[in-house]
Design an enzyme around this catalytic site. Structure first.
Site, mmCIF file in Angstrom:
data_model
loop_
_atom_site.group_PDB
_atom_site.id
_atom_site.type_symbol
_atom_site.label_atom_id
_atom_site.label_comp_id
_atom_site.label_asym_id
_atom_site.label_seq_id
_atom_site.Cartn_x
_atom_site.Cartn_y
_atom_site.Cartn_z
ATOM 1 N N TYR A 1 -17.145 14.473 -15.295
ATOM 2 C CA TYR A 1 -17.477 13.049 -15.246
ATOM 3 C C TYR A 1 -18.570 12.792 -14.184
ATOM 4 C CZ TYR A 1 -16.910 8.052 -14.655
ATOM 5 O OH TYR A 1 -17.154 6.713 -14.560
ATOM 6 N N ARG B 1 0.828 -1.208 0.000
ATOM 7 C CA ARG B 1 0.000 0.000 0.000
ATOM 8 C C ARG B 1 0.868 1.267 0.000
ATOM 9 N NH1 ARG B 1 -2.402 2.279 4.370
ATOM 10 N NH2 ARG B 1 -2.618 0.301 5.460
ATOM 11 N N ASP C 1 -8.828 16.607 -15.337
ATOM 12 C CA ASP C 1 -9.042 15.220 -15.740
ATOM 13 C C ASP C 1 -8.681 15.144 -17.223
ATOM 14 O OD1 ASP C 1 -10.131 12.830 -16.710
ATOM 15 O OD2 ASP C 1 -11.813 12.867 -15.297
ATOM 16 N N LYS D 1 -9.091 3.953 -19.161
ATOM 17 C CA LYS D 1 -9.421 4.334 -20.534
ATOM 18 C C LYS D 1 -8.181 4.155 -21.424
ATOM 19 C CE LYS D 1 -13.236 5.116 -18.498
ATOM 20 N NZ LYS D 1 -13.584 6.334 -17.825
HETATM 21 C C1 LIG Z 1 -14.135 6.711 -16.517
HETATM 22 C C2 LIG Z 1 -13.815 8.094 -16.167
HETATM 23 C C3 LIG Z 1 -13.482 8.451 -14.859
HETATM 24 C C4 LIG Z 1 -13.549 7.480 -13.718
HETATM 25 O O1 LIG Z 1 -12.557 6.516 -13.823
HETATM 26 P P1 LIG Z 1 -12.691 5.051 -13.192
HETATM 27 O O2 LIG Z 1 -11.382 4.431 -13.554
HETATM 28 O O3 LIG Z 1 -13.862 4.398 -13.848
HETATM 29 O O4 LIG Z 1 -12.891 5.204 -11.737
HETATM 30 C C5 LIG Z 1 -13.103 9.756 -14.623
HETATM 31 N N1 LIG Z 1 -13.092 10.666 -15.605
HETATM 32 C C6 LIG Z 1 -13.427 10.375 -16.867
HETATM 33 C C7 LIG Z 1 -13.399 11.435 -17.901
HETATM 34 C C8 LIG Z 1 -13.812 9.078 -17.189
HETATM 35 O O5 LIG Z 1 -14.181 8.791 -18.418
#
Ligand SMILES: *Cc1c(COP(=O)(O)O)cnc(C)c1O
Length: 388
Positions: free
Chosen positions: A110, A57, A181, A206
């Site tokens: 998101y 961790r 993000d 992603k």
């Molecule tokens: C999928 C997504 C998230 C969240 O990510 P997870 O890995 O599913 O927790 C955050 N921001 C964007 C733009 C996303 O597409």
């Protein structure tokens, strides 16, 4: 955490690459703990006199390998890997706010980030004000007194794209820490830190992973800001990236630039054809504008379009064969999400409305199957959806 922590950890990553076998792929250090040779060695580690992994961790060589690679890609001092994108978002935000603080966010973030802001943060007495990120005057007006400025560009349904550098400068002028993000563009097409943003985070589920087989997240930035997150929210909330998932991400990062170019080319080609299609009312894709916003170096595979009134979205979706119905994006496969389905979701607060999702819209992720194969699939779906 000391300077030595980062230097030592970088050494661990480099050593890991050598790994003693001349193996081109690093081993996975799939362990929860690391043992000590003696009482004194353990004592030195606890005192911080030597830096070495103790417990996964805290520090794991495979995770560190991914963090080092991602930090290099984003031009950051350091990065921290998380068990999900949401874990990266929540740990980052919670590291910098306390009750009474205010966050300014661009609208259409998101959905689960929107819900985090509207539930847990609200309960903590942290207010979040949303602004249209394309309207710099509105952003400047909202910023005074804000602790954090939270961006996502382009936003992942209606694809509003911002001048990230200009917004980051506004945030800095008002003393707010800026966070973006960057999942949609990836570090291949947008390097927010070079534009003046303080912290860049990703859903690594992603494009960074790219193969739809891992859920993970990451945040990158200056040594000082990353140390704040690493010091509290990271260990205490505990959303640690697993060694195996880190290993999958190291694999994914190797092909990131090639994949991003392929997603870009195929998606742009499909978006242009959709724009000319008689059954499509509108296409939301930042690459269709006259020029990209400053700082955005390219476009990825995710965009949306609105079907003309009378086109049956159910038949459209059910006729597709190559392109699957599925949430998420960023992998090798093409996926759609119909807007009407998202609007029917019961989650509260309901971000679909806040998103301005049109009931006849379809979000499409263009995968790597090949443009012509995907276009044939879409054309068959249009034909089926228009005949009644
Ligand atoms: C999928 C997504 C998230 C969240 O990510 P997870 O890995 O599913 O927790 C955050 N921001 C964007 C733009 C996303 O597409």
């Amino acid at each position: 955490m000391s300077e030595a922590f980062f230097e030592e950890a970088a050494l661990i990553a480099a050593h890991d690459e050598a790994n003693g076998y001349e193996a081109v792929v690093p081993p996975i250090v799939q362990t929860s703990l690391f043992t000590f040779g003696s009482y004194d060695e353990m004592l030195s580690a606890y005192r911080g006199e030597i830096v070495r992994p103790i417990y996964t961790r805290g520090l794991n060589p495979t995770v560190r390998h991914f963090e080092t690679m991602l930090a290099a890609l984003e031009g950051a001092d350091d990065a921290i890997g998380f068990a999900s994108g949401m874990s990266a978002i929540s740990s980052t935000v919670l590291s910098f706010v306390q009750p009474g603080d205010r966050i300014v966010a661009v609208r259409h973030v998101y959905p689960d980030a929107f819900r985090l802001f509207g539930t847990l943060l609200k309960r903590m007495n942290v207010a979040v004000d949303y602004v249209d990120g394309r309207d710099e005057e509105a952003v400047a007006k909202a910023l005074p007194g804000a602790k954090l400025f939270y961006m996502e560009s382009p936003t992942s349904w209606v694809m509003e794209a911002h001048d990230v550098g200009a917004l980051a400068n506004l945030a800095r002028a008002h003393g707010a820490i800026s966070v973006i993000d960057n999942s949609w563009a990836s570090p291949v097409f947008q390097r927010p830190l070079s534009l003046g943003v303080d912290l860049v985070l990703h859903s690594a589920s992603k494009y960074l992973g790219g193969h739809s087989d891992v859920v993970a997240g990451v945040v990158a930035g200056s040594r000082e800001l990353i140390a704040r997150i690493r010091g509290e929210a990271y260990p205490y909330l505990g959303g640690k990236l697993s060694p195996f998932d880190a290993w999958l991400l190291v694999r994914g990062l190797r092909t990131l630039p090639v994949r991003m170019k392929a997603h870009q080319d195929a998606a742009l080609s499909i978006a242009k054809r959709l724009q000319d299609h008689p059954l499509v009312e509108e296409v939301c894709h930042p690459g269709l504008a006259n020029r990209l916003p400053p700082g955005l170096l390219g476009t990825s595979g995710l965009f949306s379009f609105i079907l003309r009134d009378g086109v049956d979205p159910r038949r459209f979706a059910d006729t597709l064969r190559l392109c699957k119905l599925g949430v998420s994006w960023g992998g090798h496969e093409s996926l759609i999400v119909p807007g009407a389905v998202v609007l029917a979701q019961k989650a509260q607060p309901n971000s679909a409305e806040a998103f301005g999702i049109h009931p006849r819209s379809v979000r499409l992720h263009v995968g790597l199957e090949g443009t012509e194969a995907l276009w044939s699939d879409l054309e068959a779906a249009f034909t089926a959806a228009s005949t009644n």
